[in-house]
Write a protein that holds these residues in place. Structure first.
Motif, mmCIF file in Angstrom:
data_model
loop_
_atom_site.group_PDB
_atom_site.id
_atom_site.type_symbol
_atom_site.label_atom_id
_atom_site.label_comp_id
_atom_site.label_asym_id
_atom_site.label_seq_id
_atom_site.Cartn_x
_atom_site.Cartn_y
_atom_site.Cartn_z
ATOM 1 N N LEU A 37 8.423 -3.749 72.309
ATOM 2 C CA LEU A 37 9.287 -3.923 73.871
ATOM 3 C C LEU A 37 10.349 -3.385 73.409
ATOM 4 N N CYS A 38 11.079 -3.842 73.309
ATOM 5 C CA CYS A 38 12.440 -3.177 72.561
ATOM 6 C C CYS A 38 12.692 -2.382 72.464
ATOM 7 N N LEU A 39 11.848 -1.800 71.572
ATOM 8 C CA LEU A 39 11.814 -0.684 70.659
ATOM 9 C C LEU A 39 11.566 0.515 71.384
ATOM 10 N N THR A 40 10.559 0.584 72.256
ATOM 11 C CA THR A 40 10.682 1.197 73.408
ATOM 12 C C THR A 40 11.240 1.249 75.285
ATOM 13 N N SER A 41 12.439 0.436 74.745
ATOM 14 C CA SER A 41 12.616 0.272 75.955
ATOM 15 C C SER A 41 14.237 0.986 76.106
ATOM 16 N N PHE A 42 14.267 2.147 77.200
ATOM 17 C CA PHE A 42 15.398 2.584 76.613
ATOM 18 C C PHE A 42 16.732 2.517 78.250
ATOM 19 N N THR A 97 5.816 9.873 67.073
ATOM 20 C CA THR A 97 4.488 9.907 65.850
ATOM 21 C C THR A 97 5.561 8.645 65.103
ATOM 22 N N VAL A 98 7.064 8.553 65.100
ATOM 23 C CA VAL A 98 8.339 7.580 64.716
ATOM 24 C C VAL A 98 7.847 6.386 64.791
ATOM 25 N N GLN A 99 7.439 6.259 66.080
ATOM 26 C CA GLN A 99 7.248 4.848 66.780
ATOM 27 C C GLN A 99 6.017 4.059 66.718
ATOM 28 N N PHE A 100 5.247 4.991 66.273
ATOM 29 C CA PHE A 100 4.465 4.925 65.562
ATOM 30 C C PHE A 100 4.273 3.877 64.239
ATOM 31 N N GLY A 101 4.471 4.983 63.605
ATOM 32 C CA GLY A 101 4.627 4.762 62.308
ATOM 33 C C GLY A 101 5.689 3.019 62.322
ATOM 34 N N ILE A 102 7.038 3.045 63.254
ATOM 35 C CA ILE A 102 7.695 2.064 62.688
ATOM 36 C C ILE A 102 6.612 0.903 62.929
#
Lengths: 521, 325
Positions: free
Chosen positions: A200-205, A242-247
């Motif tokens: 959730l924190c990864l994608t919050s901007f 894709t980087v986000q998927f990777g993480i």
């Protein structure tokens, strides 16, 4: 197993279909975006510093949220006091708050001219400033502590009361009980909660930017935003997604590697009686009131701003609220059906298969709303007019986004039921109907109630993904809120926020309560 | 039998709807909101066009252009309304727009002459503040002061990009230095205008990047004259909002009619108190009481669309370098 080939095939098909939908939602949309661009784009140095900051802040926020949730959820579980249930429900509110509103609420308390700063000034001290990394983490803990607390509370309540009785009758001290009963439960529950919050924190901007204090607070999501909007570099947006998927995959894998303790042992479905709760009362109350003050003050600020303006709201607020309610209910029905199908059809599978399915579901959470929206749009646009699919697409998106939360709750619950009672079914040669109706569903009632409530509340607030599918006739509460803010009407927007939060909480409360009534376990 | 006539009636009704030509206008979200110009514009145009005007909100200005690019020549839209001068070059590059020439007595400082796009309103970026508070008269003074400002991110917001252009237009090669000095004045950078303005109203900053016309909202709609803007002696950067006709339109005549209507008195009268921008053509009744005055052409800063597009990358880098330290 005692099942026919047909039943096994059916299970395969059903779970396969749900997993396919989840993959379309994550990888499918990214691929659609990439194919519209010139394939996946290359990343530059600035992107890597964004990636670094994103991971760092998500890691710290998730660790902090989960660590704080341990004592808070334990205190809430252990102590009984007047209004406990209402407090638990209310503490869940920040999680379902629209981000923009939550940030303004936080600032009203912790901002440069917030309540705390004013108080400090009154005593002749300086203002506090939360802008920067500290602010980002504070805000993320504010939004996610409620989820962590609820997930751990769920874990605590799932421990059979008999274990504590046995421990008590054996004269174990609280440290021994923690080590032998509670810690194994936590080891099972923490990785899942951690992964969800991390993503959730990864994608919050919005949060990272608004209180991050500048481009230092650039996250991957913002880079995606920029690639889309100003550069129209779809290939790069797809690469970043894709980087986000990777993480996401890495973190989910690491969380899976943590060995899960075997939580065998069934109880008689009795509620746990805490004989020594009074011993911890003081400390527990400090934790509870600390969390309550931290979570409820910003809510109070929002309420304070909005309540006075509710009567000035235009009549459309009623239609918007009904539309939002309908969308939430449809999304919830879709999500719960899919999640139940998946958890039940995978109930006989190995733990690893279940984990992989859950892992695929959380991919959806790590994907950028902008990429999902655009990807779905690109898939649908050649065939149908997107606006005519506004409601089905919204329901699908909400269902997919909420799926990881639901699976996190349902899958372990189903697994445990099958672990603990399957021998009963086999020895009694119980038919499928009786098994499901008498054993499985009554035991799932509580987790289902909780997850239905959660999905319904979450679907009420969701907005970002569906901008491309917007139907001019369809006005939802979040849309109305953003439009009011965009038209200088911050006070009325605050009032809509109050309606939105109240409606979400109400839905959550009804379902959660419904699951609790007559529930076993 | 009754059911049958009901069904027949439904068919007839939909046939009647199908006969009415539909003009689809893609615009930004706040234009179509109940508080924006949308509803009044729709009623006024439908009263004279014998058509159905459908306005579709597609996020903000930048999202609007992305939407058009995504749909390409298969777009249902006939008109795209709400692109600003900073995005015009990118819009041109799509090759999706049709040249039109709508003649009007434009009140846009510096005049208007573009083959593809027609302006419908414009404004100046400015720092909005409370009346009576400490103020400054240019970026150098602002940077030297202790005033706290909230700005928008140029990577996600149109005003944010406008500010970047403003500093570049006013200071050219010194822009980097200005940003370096402004760093300690910036409380935070938000993703969009709404968050920034909301933060300012909550008292989080002394000033917020918005428009010279923002105080007019508070004066006219809320009878609150406590807001004003800081007049900068180096001038204010302009934002001109334009509309264009898509080549793929199936209603070319109606689209032209709409663009003419857009610069007519009826439309232009709606703009000031709904979109809170200067109308592109001054309405016969003039500007409403409480609206600021336009600046001289010399103080109205603007880059040509192609210059703006060319400058963006370097300006962004300067900004990022200064604020990332």
């Amino acid at each position: 197993m005692a099942d026919s080939v047909i039943a096994i095939t059916l299970r395969l098909i059903l779970s396969g279909a749900v997993i396919f939908a989840l993959l379309i939602f994550s990888f499918g949309t990214a691929a659609a975006v990439a194919s519209k661009g010139d394939g996946f784009g290359t990343l530059v140095l600035a992107d890597f510093s964004a990636i670094r900051f994103t991971i760092w802040q998500a890691l710290v926020s998730a660790i902090l949220s989960v660590c704080l949730a341990i004592p808070v959820s334990r205190a809430l579980w252990r102590q009984s006091f007047f209004g406990r249930r209402a407090l638990i429900t209310l503490l869940g509110a920040p999680f379902i708050l629209p981000v923009l509103v939550g940030v303004l609420g936080l600032l009203a308390v912790f901002g440069r001219s917030g309540w705390i700063s004013e108080l400090l000034l009154f005593f002749g001290l300086g203002r506090i400033s939360i802008y920067g990394a500290f602010g980002v983490i504070l805000a993320h803990v504010f939004f996610n502590l409620p989820l962590a607390t609820r997930l751990l509370l769920q874990g605590w309540s799932a421990v059979p009361g008999e274990r504590f009785r046995v421990a008590d009758s054996l004269g174990s001290n609280s440290w021994a009980k923690f080590l032998l009963i509670e810690w194994p439960m936590l080891r099972g529950a923490i990785p899942g909660a951690f992964v969800l919050i991390f993503l959730l924190c990864l994608t919050s901007f919005t949060v990272a930017l608004a209180v991050g204090g500048g481009p230092k607070g650039t996250t991957i999501e913002l880079a995606i935003y920029q690639a889309f909007r100003f550069d129209f570099d779809l290939g790069k947006a797809a690469s970043l997604a894709t980087v986000q998927f990777g993480i996401c995959v890495t973190v989910a894998f690491l969380a899976c590697v943590v060995p899960l303790p075997k939580l065998g042992g069934i109880g008689l479905d009795r509620l746990v009686l805490q004989f020594d709760a009074w011993k911890h009362r003081k400390l527990d109350l400090i934790w509870i009131s600390g969390a309550a003050v931290f979570l409820i003050l910003p809510l109070a600020a929002i309420l304070f701003r909005g309540l006075g303006n509710i009567l000035t709201l235009p009549g459309q607020v009623l239609t918007a609220s009904i539309t939002s309610l309908l969308i939430a209910l449809i999304s919830t029905a879709v999500c719960i059906c899919l999640a139940l199908v998946l958890s039940l059809s995978l109930a006989y599978s190995r733990l690893n298969t279940q984990k992989i399915a859950e892992g695929i579901s959380i991919l959806g959470l790590s994907t950028s709303p902008l990429v999902v929206g655009t990807g779905l749009f690109l898939m649908i646009f050649p065939f149908v007019h997107p606006a005519s699919l506004a409601i089905p697409v919204t329901a699908f998106v909400n269902a997919m986004m909420a799926m990881p939360f639901v699976l996190r709750v349902l899958m372990p619950a189903v697994r445990e039921i099958y672990n603990d009672y399957l021998h009963l079914r086999l020895s009694l040669n119980m038919g499928r109907g009786v098994w499901l109706m008498r054993i499985v569903f009554p035991r799932l009632r509580r987790p289902i109630g909780f997850s239905v409530g959660l999905v319904a509340a979450l679907s009420m607030g969701d907005f970002g993904v569906i901008a491309l599918f917007s139907d001019p006739e369809l006005q939802t509460l979040p849309l109305m809120l953003y439009r009011l803010m965009g038209a200088y009407r911050m006070d009325q927007a605050a009032a809509v926020a109050v309606v939105l939060v109240a409606q979400s909480l109400f839905l959550f409360w009804i379902f959660d309560q419904g699951g609790r009534r007559h529930s076993i376990s | 039998m009754r059911n049958l006539s009901l069904i027949a009636g439904l068919f007839l009704a939909s046939a009647a709807v199908a006969d009415t030509p539909v003009l689809t206008v893609y615009t930004y979200d706040s234009f179509v909101s109940d508080w924006g110009p949308g509803p009044a514009v729709e009623a006024a145009f439908e009263a004279q066009c014998a058509c159905d005007l459908q306005m579709v909100g597609a996020g903000d200005g930048a999202a609007l252009l992305s939407r058009v690019k995504l749909e390409g020549s298969r777009s249902e839209a006939d008109i795209v309304l709400g692109i600003d001068t900073n995005l015009m070059a990118a819009a041109m590059d799509t090759g999706l727009f049709e040249p039109v020439s709508i003649v009007a007595d434009y009140a846009v400082p510096g005049g208007w002459d573009d083959k593809f796009f027609t302006p419908f309103d414009w404004g100046y970026f400015a720092f909005v503040q409370n009346v009576g508070a400490e103020t400054v008269t240019n970026f150098r003074e602002l940077a030297a002061s202790d005033l706290k400002i909230v700005i928008q991110d140029p990577r996600s917001s149109t005003p944010g990009l406008g500010l970047l252009m403003w500093v570049k237009a006013a200071y050219g090669a010194d822009a980097q230095e200005i940003w370096n000095d402004l760093d300690d004045n910036i409380v935070t950078v938000t993703a969009g205008w709404s968050e920034a303005y909301g933060m300012f109203l909550e008292g989080e900053a002394d000033m917020v990047l918005s428009y010279t016309t923002s105080p007019a909202y508070h004066i006219i709609a809320e009878q609150d004259d406590s807001k004003t803007f800081a007049v900068f002696d180096e001038g204010h950067y302009m934002q001109v909002e334009v509309a264009g006709k898509l080549s793929s339109t199936d209603q070319p005549m109606l689209a032209d009619q709409f663009l003419k209507f857009m610069v007519s008195n009826v439309f232009q009268e709606i703009i000031p108190t709904t979109n809170w921008m200067f109308p592109a053509v001054t309405p016969m009744t003039g500007l409403p009481e409480g609206f600021p005055k336009a600046l001289s052409t010399k103080k109205s800063l603007i880059f040509s669309p192609s210059d703006a597009a060319a400058l963006r990358k370097d300006a962004l880098l300067e900004w990022q370098t200064a604020l990332s330290q």
